[in-house]
Design a protein around this motif. Sequence first.
Motif, PDB file in Angstrom:
ATOM      1  N   ASP A  65      81.114 -17.355  57.167  1.00  0.00           N
ATOM      2  CA  ASP A  65      81.950 -16.244  57.619  1.00  0.00           C
ATOM      3  C   ASP A  65      81.594 -15.833  59.043  1.00  0.00           C
ATOM      4  N   GLU A  66      80.307 -15.717  59.317  1.00  0.00           N
ATOM      5  CA  GLU A  66      79.884 -15.309  60.665  1.00  0.00           C
ATOM      6  C   GLU A  66      80.260 -16.376  61.682  1.00  0.00           C
ATOM      7  N   LYS A  90      83.523 -25.519  53.887  1.00  0.00           N
ATOM      8  CA  LYS A  90      82.295 -24.908  53.379  1.00  0.00           C
ATOM      9  C   LYS A  90      81.478 -25.912  52.572  1.00  0.00           C
ATOM     10  N   SER A 119      78.005 -22.013  54.010  1.00  0.00           N
ATOM     11  CA  SER A 119      78.876 -21.323  53.060  1.00  0.00           C
ATOM     12  C   SER A 119      78.462 -19.863  53.033  1.00  0.00           C
ATOM     13  N   GLY A 120      79.270 -19.073  52.361  1.00  0.00           N
ATOM     14  CA  GLY A 120      78.941 -17.662  52.235  1.00  0.00           C
ATOM     15  C   GLY A 120      78.943 -16.965  53.576  1.00  0.00           C
ATOM     16  N   GLN A 121      77.953 -16.126  53.799  1.00  0.00           N
ATOM     17  CA  GLN A 121      77.855 -15.329  55.014  1.00  0.00           C
ATOM     18  C   GLN A 121      77.731 -16.203  56.244  1.00  0.00           C
ATOM     19  N   ALA A 122      76.945 -17.349  56.128  1.00  0.00           N
ATOM     20  CA  ALA A 122      76.767 -18.227  57.285  1.00  0.00           C
ATOM     21  C   ALA A 122      78.121 -18.748  57.776  1.00  0.00           C
TER      22      ALA A 122
END
Length: 1434
Positions: free
Chosen positions: A1293-1294, A1267, A1288-1291
């Motif tokens: 995770d998806e 990340k 990082s974050g949602q980007a």
Amino acid sequence: MSLVAVPFYQKRHRHLDQSYRNIQTRYLLDEYASKKRASTQTSSQKSLTQQSSSERASSQTSLGRTTCSICAKRISTQEEEERESRNRYQSLVAAYGEAKRQRFLSELAHMEENVHLARSQARDKLDEYAIQQMVKDKLAWERHSFEERISRAPEILVRLRSHTVWERMSVKLCFTVQGFPTPVVQWADFDDTATYSAVATNAHGQVSTNAAVVVRRFRGDEEPFHSVGLPIGLPLSSVIPYTHFDVQFLEKFGVTFRREGETVTLKCTMLVTPDLKRVQPRAEWYRDDVLVKESKWTKMFFGEGQASLSFSHLHKDDEGLYTLRIVSRGGVSDHSAFLFVRDADPLVTGAPGAPMDLQCHEANRDYVIVTWKPPNTTTESPVMGYFVDRCEVGTNNWVQCNDAPVKICKYPVTGLFEGRSYIFRVRAVNSAGISRPSRVSDAVAALDPMDLRKLQAVHLEGEKEIVIYQDDLEGDVQIPGPPTNVHASEISRNYVVLSWEPPTPRGKDPLTYFIEKSVVGSGSWQRVNAETAVRSPRYAVFDLMEGKSYVFRVLSANRHGLSEPSEITSPIQAQDVTVVPSAPGRVLASRNTKTSVVVQWDRPKHEEDLLGYYVDCCVAGTNAWEPCNHKPIGYNRFVVHGLTTGEQYIFRVKAVNAVGMSENSQESDVIKVQAALTVPSHPYGITLLNCDGHSMTLGWKVPKFSGGSPILGYYVDKREVHHQNWHEVNSSPSKPTILTVDGLTQGSLYEFKIAAVNLAGIGEPSDPSEHFKCEAWTMPEPGPAYDLTFCEVRDTSLVMLWKAPVYSGSSPVSGYFVDFKEEDAGEWMTVNQTATANRYLKVCDLQQGKTYVFRVRAVNANGVGRPSDMSEPVLVEARPGTKEISAGVDEEGNIYLAFDCQEMTDASQFTWCKSYEEIADDKRFKIETVGDHSKLYFKNLDKEDLGTYSVSVSDTDGVSSSFVLDPEELERLMALSSEIKNPTIPLKSELAYEIFDKGQVRFWLQAEHLSPDANYRFIINDREVSDSEAHRIKCDKATGIIEMVMDRFTIDNEGTYTVQIHDGKAKSQSSLVLIGDAFRTVLEEAEFQRKEFLRKQGPHFAEHLHWDVTEECEVRLVCKVANTKKETIFKWLKDDVLCETEKMPDLERGICELLIPKLSKKDHGEYKATLKDERGQDASILEIAGKVYDDMILAMSRVCGASASPLKILCTPEGIRLQCSMKYFMEEMKVNWCHKDAKISSSEHLRIGGTEDMAWLQICEPTEKDKGKYTFQIFDGKDNHQRSLDLSGQAFDEAFAEFQQLKAAAFAEKNRGRVIGGLPDVVTIMEGKTLNLTCTVFGNPDPEVVWFKNDQDIELSEHFSVKVEQAKYVSMTIKGVTSEDSGKYSMNVKNKYGGEKIDVTVSVYKHGEKIPDMAPPQQAKPKLIPASASAPGQ
């Protein structure tokens, strides 16, 4: 700044400081405090007085006899009563003060309430006013649109009516007019008995009406007048103040120079005696003997000891001789001076000045004649004509009256509307353009003056009269008769003015006239004013053909019809009756003052209708003529002011009339500007210098003004005191300013007077001297010094000179003291504390603008002698334009001191002094004086000549200067003189070389200046060379350039090059050394240029091969060719191999290009462009390798970096990929990937790569550590182009979830059942044969294999058999095939991850039949079977 919020409707008001509210309060408090202090002081003074009186009483009692007890008791009782009364008084005073204070406080409180109330009321009023103003502004547009709907021009409903009244009766004139906006009415009258005109004007038009008012005077027994001729014009009587005044001018206005458009005030200050407030003399201003009246251009003021005439906007009309006359019973005091007004700057360069003196004549209903004076065009091209403009009074709409310029200064303006008032202006035209407009004329009304003559007084019974129009007495005439006495009252080249008499009888109806013209001999008549009828008996006819004669006739008309034509006029030809005047005669110029000259001339032989004269001048020796006057003068004598003193001028004159200007007169003789020759003024400062008892030695000062001629001497007269008769002392003039008078009587008193004489005669004698007693001088101290003079008067210093005493006393004079004081001071101060032996002294540290007087005291061994007479007052202030002595060296190297004086006269002389003693040594000095220039030459300058040099100019206002020759200045002058006597030729540039295009070498230098007699020579290696084919030598003496050109520069030309120049006494030399490296540099450059020249004779490259990168990231090789033709062959080569191009290069365009798309290392090599034809060939080479290749990569990186897209996320089964698209990408580009600002290197986990249009970063098996922020950088050699993405974050995770899905899908795809190969799509077999279909399968776990025929399960038998070996080799066998075995056979290969299906078409034919035509068999293509499918149909 105030923080109080201001209401919105008060924001546009100006709010002032409100501290005024407390002014009244402060005033009351101050008044109360002052009264309280006064009462306190009064009470204290009373108590002190009573105490002192009581003390005096007690003291008297104690000093007297002994007081008895009764008396003492009475006294004590009285004292107690006094104390009680004093205490009572003090309590009353305190009570009164308290009451007064309370009353004041109540008044103060009441006043504050009133102030607050007034403030609130004022604020309410302001708010109300602001709101009303807002409402007005809001309704303004509505009112404006309403006004536009109802607006109309003025219209008179009821016109003015004429009246006849008796003197002192009241009369009311009224008329009715309508229009919107409401018309503005202006009344115009001439006198009580006159025609009154009323003009109504608004924005849409103008109308007028008029009526006559006749005032009758009752004369009693005198016979009354039976008729009145109007208008009556009587001159005003000259009223002279009955008091005698003595007027003395203190300050006078002088000759003034101004420009059009400026302002100026002519002012005189005066002393009027007696000074009476209510009675003053009369001040009158005249311009050229014409009384000046106040107008919008001029304002006058007289009072408070001054008279002034102010001009708010000057024009050339204002130029002239102005005279101020102060008139009283005691006579007339006057002063005159000329005001010159120059032209304003023209609107167009070269355009003439504006016309002037615009006048209107003969105004009537239809037209008015406008006249003017032409401008002086000394410095511009001649005037070609004039444009006349008119404007209705009350408007600003100027209308040009004539389409073509009128040639003469006179023009009848037609097309006027009756009753309206007009103003006019004129503009001059020449070849350069149009001038500024003239000053506008006075307003003139379009009214017929004949209407006044129609008034007639009728005598009634008794003493009464009435005034009626003659038209009222006319009979009832239907059709009027023809006009009479038709004639041409004015003839011009452009028009003819016809005049006639109205018909008799004319009838009561209004008359109009029609004019007809006919060319003589034609027999046809043409109506001149067919469209517009004429109401006045005058008309200007235009559009007449030049050179042809015309006859005219006039017809009258009224409402009943048209009359018969009048009698025909005699033939009239349109031509100028007035011709251009002839040139003035002889012009004489004579001296007047230091800045003016009197010019006189003979009048021209033909001076028809002259308007005046123009005088021009120019400096002698030039041809730059300048105008002296800007308005024509009417007399043949003119004083030209503003000239330069000492300059020589020439004058000429030209005459002016309405047609134009005459030729220039003959030029006057050259005249030098200086004061006119007069007798000298009187000497002054007569001083007694010595007396021996029988004779007296007198000294005096020369006259202040010599009269323009050298003074030849002086005459001295004497007389004894109290005698009436003067006696001549010397019969012939005495040259020096000192004279011994003999034959005197000892002990007698004498007085003397002296007169100077020059060529003009004997001047006025001086005032009688003091009374000098004839007694011998025996004192031991010296007598007085004399002839105190001053020179070099500057702002804070001056130099004083004097002469030694004639009487030196008992011992020689050893020195002098100089005393000074301000003019009105009483105490003398000594300048020098120790006596000076010189007879001059420079006095410093004086105050600028102050006036001082001086005296000198001589000193000998016995003491200080008597002081000299006090000098005349000296104003310590530098004169404007003060010049100083300059030191220099002439062309021959002679050193001199020079001085110029523009104020010289014929009597002026330069006097050069050293240490203020006149120079008489001809061995060391030489003086040359030419005109107003004088030089003192040093014959052999050395250190003996150090000192102070001075020069003075006689017969001037103290013009003088001095120069200190110190050692530094001496050294500078001698060095400059040596340089001139032994000169060198200055060089702008030393010897240098220049290489031409053909390989020629040019050696050149440039001198500052070369005379035609200069000579030169070139020397190469100590050998002079001459002009030849090998060495072409030339010299341009105008520019000072000397050059030598060598066509072929070879190895033999190494050496030293020298140029030697001789020009008179001056000489110069310059050398250039070309040896070793310097020579080889020149030789190589010359060879290169020669080869380049030869190369360019055939087809060649104007710009050699170079490269750039296009916007599409393609490398472009470019070159420019020149001197090509159709036969020229151009080729592109790489490593000597011809390159094929899509299109042939366009040699006519001159630019050839080769594109290299998607540059890579395979494009390394030598690129060559060649040109060839019969004239020769040329080549240009560019090698793409090494640094060139690297530079190309950087240039491509610049384009790619600019076109790079934002970073994008792409998920793969291996991991997460970050990619950046661009126009082109290659591995040689300098790119970097960064994670959290840390540079990333390619590895198993993070793989870096790219394609032709994309760069990517593959994150294999991503984890939480991956990340963060990722940055892609591409460097172009100068700048970094970068794109960033935060993974990082949602980007993250998806992306990670998508990666897991893709990874699982890839694993299933890898392990599912599949057919590796072997089965065809079509099989053809003969009946009875055995068919064997074999293939290989794969799957993990091992797949299940199922066969179908026509999508139906196959029952295994001996006829159909299926065999699977080692879980991967599958075969199906059909023994003894029959036609029934034809059909579609399918094989499904499947495990838990899915599988494939393959279809095979089997065709069976019988023995002996022709094999069916079918397409060649191909490998069967499998069809995917999902993991959930279980049937073949699925």
